[in-house]
Design an enzyme around this catalytic site. Structure first.
Site, PDB file in Angstrom:
ATOM      1  N   ASP A  49       0.865  -1.177   0.000  1.00 37.67           N
ATOM      2  CA  ASP A  49       0.000   0.000   0.000  1.00 37.67           C
ATOM      3  C   ASP A  49       0.899   1.224   0.000  1.00 37.67           C
ATOM      4  O   ASP A  49       1.971   1.203   0.619  1.00 37.67           O
ATOM      5  CB  ASP A  49      -0.909  -0.003   1.234  1.00 37.67           C
ATOM      6  CG  ASP A  49      -2.135   0.881   1.057  1.00 37.67           C
ATOM      7  OD1 ASP A  49      -3.245   0.343   0.986  1.00 37.67           O
ATOM      8  OD2 ASP A  49      -1.960   2.122   0.979  1.00 37.67           O
ATOM      9  N   GLU A 109     -15.217  -9.575  -4.885  1.00 31.51           N
ATOM     10  CA  GLU A 109     -15.242  -9.992  -3.485  1.00 31.51           C
ATOM     11  C   GLU A 109     -16.604  -9.609  -2.910  1.00 31.51           C
ATOM     12  O   GLU A 109     -17.118  -8.535  -3.199  1.00 31.51           O
ATOM     13  CB  GLU A 109     -14.130  -9.227  -2.764  1.00 31.51           C
ATOM     14  CG  GLU A 109     -14.019  -9.513  -1.309  1.00 31.51           C
ATOM     15  CD  GLU A 109     -13.715 -10.963  -1.046  1.00 31.51           C
ATOM     16  OE1 GLU A 109     -12.685 -11.454  -1.513  1.00 31.51           O
ATOM     17  OE2 GLU A 109     -14.533 -11.624  -0.370  1.00 31.51           O
ATOM     18  N   LEU A 161     -17.386  -9.861   0.561  1.00 27.93           N
ATOM     19  CA  LEU A 161     -17.378  -9.904   2.029  1.00 27.93           C
ATOM     20  C   LEU A 161     -18.168  -8.759   2.655  1.00 27.93           C
ATOM     21  O   LEU A 161     -18.263  -7.672   2.105  1.00 27.93           O
ATOM     22  CB  LEU A 161     -15.956  -9.916   2.564  1.00 27.93           C
ATOM     23  CG  LEU A 161     -14.996  -8.760   2.278  1.00 27.93           C
ATOM     24  CD1 LEU A 161     -15.246  -7.590   3.211  1.00 27.93           C
ATOM     25  CD2 LEU A 161     -13.571  -9.246   2.437  1.00 27.93           C
ATOM     26  N   ARG A 162     -18.743  -9.086   3.813  1.00 25.31           N
ATOM     27  CA  ARG A 162     -19.458  -8.072   4.608  1.00 25.31           C
ATOM     28  C   ARG A 162     -18.562  -7.615   5.732  1.00 25.31           C
ATOM     29  O   ARG A 162     -17.892  -8.441   6.345  1.00 25.31           O
ATOM     30  CB  ARG A 162     -20.721  -8.691   5.248  1.00 25.31           C
ATOM     31  CG  ARG A 162     -21.737  -9.198   4.288  1.00 25.31           C
ATOM     32  CD  ARG A 162     -22.673 -10.164   4.986  1.00 25.31           C
ATOM     33  NE  ARG A 162     -21.953 -11.360   5.450  1.00 25.31           N
ATOM     34  CZ  ARG A 162     -22.450 -12.266   6.293  1.00 25.31           C
ATOM     35  NH1 ARG A 162     -23.649 -12.107   6.814  1.00 25.31           N
ATOM     36  NH2 ARG A 162     -21.752 -13.328   6.637  1.00 25.31           N
ATOM     37  N   LYS A 204     -21.045  -8.131  -8.918  1.00 22.78           N
ATOM     38  CA  LYS A 204     -20.824  -7.494  -7.623  1.00 22.78           C
ATOM     39  C   LYS A 204     -21.797  -6.329  -7.397  1.00 22.78           C
ATOM     40  O   LYS A 204     -22.467  -6.259  -6.364  1.00 22.78           O
ATOM     41  CB  LYS A 204     -19.373  -7.011  -7.534  1.00 22.78           C
ATOM     42  CG  LYS A 204     -19.058  -6.186  -6.307  1.00 22.78           C
ATOM     43  CD  LYS A 204     -19.332  -6.964  -5.026  1.00 22.78           C
ATOM     44  CE  LYS A 204     -19.341  -6.061  -3.819  1.00 22.78           C
ATOM     45  NZ  LYS A 204     -18.045  -5.816  -3.258  1.00 22.78           N
ATOM     46  N   CYS A 230     -20.053   0.591   0.867  1.00 16.62           N
ATOM     47  CA  CYS A 230     -20.357  -0.200  -0.339  1.00 16.62           C
ATOM     48  C   CYS A 230     -21.730   0.081  -0.936  1.00 16.62           C
ATOM     49  O   CYS A 230     -21.828   0.579  -2.056  1.00 16.62           O
ATOM     50  CB  CYS A 230     -20.231  -1.685  -0.029  1.00 16.62           C
ATOM     51  SG  CYS A 230     -18.524  -2.154   0.277  1.00 16.62           S
ATOM     52  N   LYS A 258     -23.174   0.108  10.915  1.00 18.26           N
ATOM     53  CA  LYS A 258     -23.843  -1.117  11.376  1.00 18.26           C
ATOM     54  C   LYS A 258     -23.051  -1.660  12.548  1.00 18.26           C
ATOM     55  O   LYS A 258     -21.892  -1.261  12.742  1.00 18.26           O
ATOM     56  CB  LYS A 258     -23.968  -2.139  10.242  1.00 18.26           C
ATOM     57  CG  LYS A 258     -22.651  -2.746   9.786  1.00 18.26           C
ATOM     58  CD  LYS A 258     -22.917  -3.863   8.792  1.00 18.26           C
ATOM     59  CE  LYS A 258     -21.660  -4.641   8.495  1.00 18.26           C
ATOM     60  NZ  LYS A 258     -21.859  -5.696   7.516  1.00 18.26           N
TER      61      LYS A 258
HETATM   62  C1  UDX Z   1     -22.293  -5.052   1.740  1.00 14.61           C
HETATM   63  C2  UDX Z   1     -22.731  -6.406   1.183  1.00 14.61           C
HETATM   64  O1  UDX Z   1     -23.619  -7.043   2.113  1.00 14.61           O
HETATM   65  C3  UDX Z   1     -21.516  -7.275   0.913  1.00 14.61           C
HETATM   66  O2  UDX Z   1     -21.908  -8.508   0.343  1.00 14.61           O
HETATM   67  C4  UDX Z   1     -20.592  -6.539  -0.043  1.00 14.61           C
HETATM   68  O3  UDX Z   1     -19.425  -7.284  -0.349  1.00 14.61           O
HETATM   69  C5  UDX Z   1     -20.208  -5.192   0.535  1.00 14.61           C
HETATM   70  O4  UDX Z   1     -21.386  -4.439   0.837  1.00 14.61           O
HETATM   71  P1  UDX Z   1     -21.536  -4.173   4.135  1.00 14.61           P
HETATM   72  O5  UDX Z   1     -21.328  -2.825   3.512  1.00 14.61           O
HETATM   73  O6  UDX Z   1     -20.505  -4.704   5.068  1.00 14.61           O
HETATM   74  O7  UDX Z   1     -21.690  -5.284   3.003  1.00 14.61           O
HETATM   75  O8  UDX Z   1     -22.907  -4.071   4.945  1.00 14.61           O
HETATM   76  P2  UDX Z   1     -24.323  -4.825   4.974  1.00 14.61           P
HETATM   77  O9  UDX Z   1     -24.330  -5.862   6.014  1.00 14.61           O
HETATM   78  O10 UDX Z   1     -24.733  -5.207   3.615  1.00 14.61           O
HETATM   79  O11 UDX Z   1     -25.255  -3.628   5.491  1.00 14.61           O
HETATM   80  C6  UDX Z   1     -25.391  -2.439   4.728  1.00 14.61           C
HETATM   81  C7  UDX Z   1     -26.308  -1.467   5.377  1.00 14.61           C
HETATM   82  O12 UDX Z   1     -27.658  -1.907   5.272  1.00 14.61           O
HETATM   83  C8  UDX Z   1     -26.080  -1.201   6.872  1.00 14.61           C
HETATM   84  O13 UDX Z   1     -26.130   0.196   7.096  1.00 14.61           O
HETATM   85  C9  UDX Z   1     -27.240  -1.907   7.537  1.00 14.61           C
HETATM   86  O14 UDX Z   1     -27.585  -1.324   8.753  1.00 14.61           O
HETATM   87  C10 UDX Z   1     -28.330  -1.734   6.500  1.00 14.61           C
HETATM   88  N1  UDX Z   1     -29.411  -2.732   6.577  1.00 14.61           N
HETATM   89  C11 UDX Z   1     -29.124  -4.045   6.401  1.00 14.61           C
HETATM   90  C12 UDX Z   1     -30.718  -2.313   6.788  1.00 14.61           C
HETATM   91  O15 UDX Z   1     -30.987  -1.109   6.931  1.00 14.61           O
HETATM   92  N2  UDX Z   1     -31.719  -3.249   6.827  1.00 14.61           N
HETATM   93  C13 UDX Z   1     -31.475  -4.560   6.660  1.00 14.61           C
HETATM   94  O16 UDX Z   1     -32.423  -5.337   6.688  1.00 14.61           O
HETATM   95  C14 UDX Z   1     -30.137  -4.980   6.441  1.00 14.61           C
END
Ligand code: UDX
Length: 453
Positions: A49, A165, A167-168, A225, A281, A344
């Protein structure tokens, strides 16, 4: 090998790892976790990096972000000698497979993704690769990026693949070790595709025995994606739109979501109504896909994603309005406690966080805002110095005239309403994640307002 559209790794395939030399370019959430995980399954990994501070922190075993399980994995793989961090691209010269894992944030001037880091990473890497090395893009990019990059990679003697990818955050280590699926976007040139396929299979051997591997062209791999994230965002905005009619008609969106979610075709997950989605994301990926759809004349997709985004932004307005109503119309000088700052739970990421956005808007409207979060406060202190921060929920609730739950951390959901009632000045709570039990809170004397319930 004939470029099949779809393939599943043969069952019972030998999952023994043949250690490979890999590099990972970019050590954000994605790159750092990918690098440590690949080292943990037996590969020799060099992660590069240009941010020397970040490199030094990671090299000394300090994770620059909160991610369950990552700290231990980082230390363990550093100790094993299989993981190295560097700011010098010359250190990756021996690797046969290079992963591009740099960020693609939203551009400041449009909805499109900013590809500066991707092109810079590829530009810095290519002079150092050995002949026949595979460069696999993991970054989330607009459709067309890989075919644009392929000529450069081939010109430097390499082979390009796209390997998105999924991943969450909060589950990044688990998702990398046990992915739902592995996607390879391969070149239209069968020779190059064969080289990339073999190299990626060798790398992912430990995962491939337990998950489907899908093989396709570059464009499909790139779109998968953003389409996955757009679908998740659409689910959330759908239920949030339904929550508006529930509010108006006196129905309960949480019961509705549970009932429709029992239909397997719909599924229960990502149907939690509330303050909406944020993070690094979903918001930028739906906007980037909207920009691609616009560019390619896919008007309906662009319109749909525009609606998904605007429903999501309106959820934050709804919560701000609800707060204003519950303090009698004027927010100035009112003591408001916000439970949650991260986008989250299980994360300290505040990028486009709905909780933090609502907190700063209430502060801008004159409220005296105190923000409580178990992990994100050090980050918030840097980005929002005007907010009062308190990491102990009981101390944060002291004297509050209104409480908002905006990130559903376990410790907030588990608060005892009777005990919480003794700290606050007014027993009024807005549950912006529909995570609390309204009956229990009302029985303890609280005015409870959820979203669509
Ligand atoms: C997301 C995708 O889930 C993942 O597969 C991808 O690779 C990257 O983007 P992430 O950004 O880590 O992952 O968060 P995610 O768990 O998807 O939650 C996103 C947002 O949605 C959060 O702010 C969460 O609070 C919100 N959310 C989620 C809701 O408001 N309601 C729900 O029912 C679920």
């Amino acid at each position: 090998y004939g470029h099949p559209r779809e393939r599943r790794a043969p069952r019972g395939e030998d999952a023994t790892v043949h250690p490979m030399k890999l590099s990972v370019i970019g050590v954000g959430y994605l790159g750092a976790v990918h690098a440590a995980t690949m080292a943990s399954v037996g590969h020799d990994v060099v992660a590069v990096d240009s941010d020397e501070g970040r490199v030094a922190a990671l090299a000394s075993g300090t994770a620059p972000f909160v991610e369950p399980g990552f700290d231990g994995l980082l230390r363990q793989t550093l100790d094993s000698g299989r993981l190295h961090f560097t700011a010098d691209y010359r250190d990756v010269a021996e690797a046969g497979l290079h992963f591009i894992a740099v960020g693609t944030p939203q551009r400041p001037d449009s909805h499109a993704a900013d590809l500066t880091h991707v092109y810079a990473a590829v530009g810095s890497l290519l002079p150092h690769i050995r002949p026949g090395a595979v460069v696999a893009g993991k970054s989330t990019v607009p459709v067309g990026t890989a075919s644009d990059l392929e000529g450069r990679v081939v010109g430097a003697g390499g082979v390009l693949a796209w390997n998105p990818e999924f991943l969450r955050e909060g589950f990044a280590v688990r998702d990398t070790l046990k992915p739902d699926r592995i996607v390879y976007g391969l070149s239209a040139d069968a020779g190059r595709a064969g080289v990339a396929l073999a190299r990626l299979d060798e790398c992912y051997a430990p995962m491939l025995s337990a998950c489907p591997r899908l093989i396709m062209d570059f464009a499909t791999a790139e779109l998968i994606k953003v389409a996955a994230n757009a679908f998740l965002a659409t689910k959330i905005s759908f239920i949030n739109a339904v929550s508006q009619v529930c509010d108006a008609a006196g129905a309960d969106v949480t019961l509705l979501a549970e009932a429709i979610g029992l239909d397997e075709r719909i599924g229960r997950r990502f149907l939690r109504a509330g303050v909406g989605f944020g993070g690094g994301c979903l918001p930028k990926d739906i906007r980037a896909l909207q920009a691609s759809a616009d560019l390619h004349g896919a008007r309906h997709l662009a319109d749909l994603l525009g609606q998904v985004d605007s429903i999501n932004r309106e959820q934050r307005d709804r919560i701000v309005e609800l707060a204003r109503t519950h303090v009698g119309g004027d927010l100035s000088g009112r003591a408001i406690t916000i439970l949650g700052a991260a986008f989250k739970p299980l994360s300290d990421d505040v990028r486009d966080s709905p909780a933090l956005d609502v907190a700063s808007r209430l502060a801008d409207l004159g409220a005296e805002v105190t923000v409580c979060d178990p992990q994100a406060l050090p980050v918030v202190a840097r980005s929002h110095p005007h907010l009062t921060l308190e990491d102990d929920p009981r101390a944060a609730l002291k004297g509050a005239e209104l409480v908002l739950l905006l990130t559903e951390w376990d410790q907030f959901v588990a608060l005892d309403p009777a005990e919480a009632a003794t700290s606050v000045a007014e027993r009024v709570i807005i549950d912006g994640r529909n995570a609390l039990d309204p009956v229990a809170w009302r029985e303890a004397g609280w005015t409870y307002a959820g979203v669509g319930r």
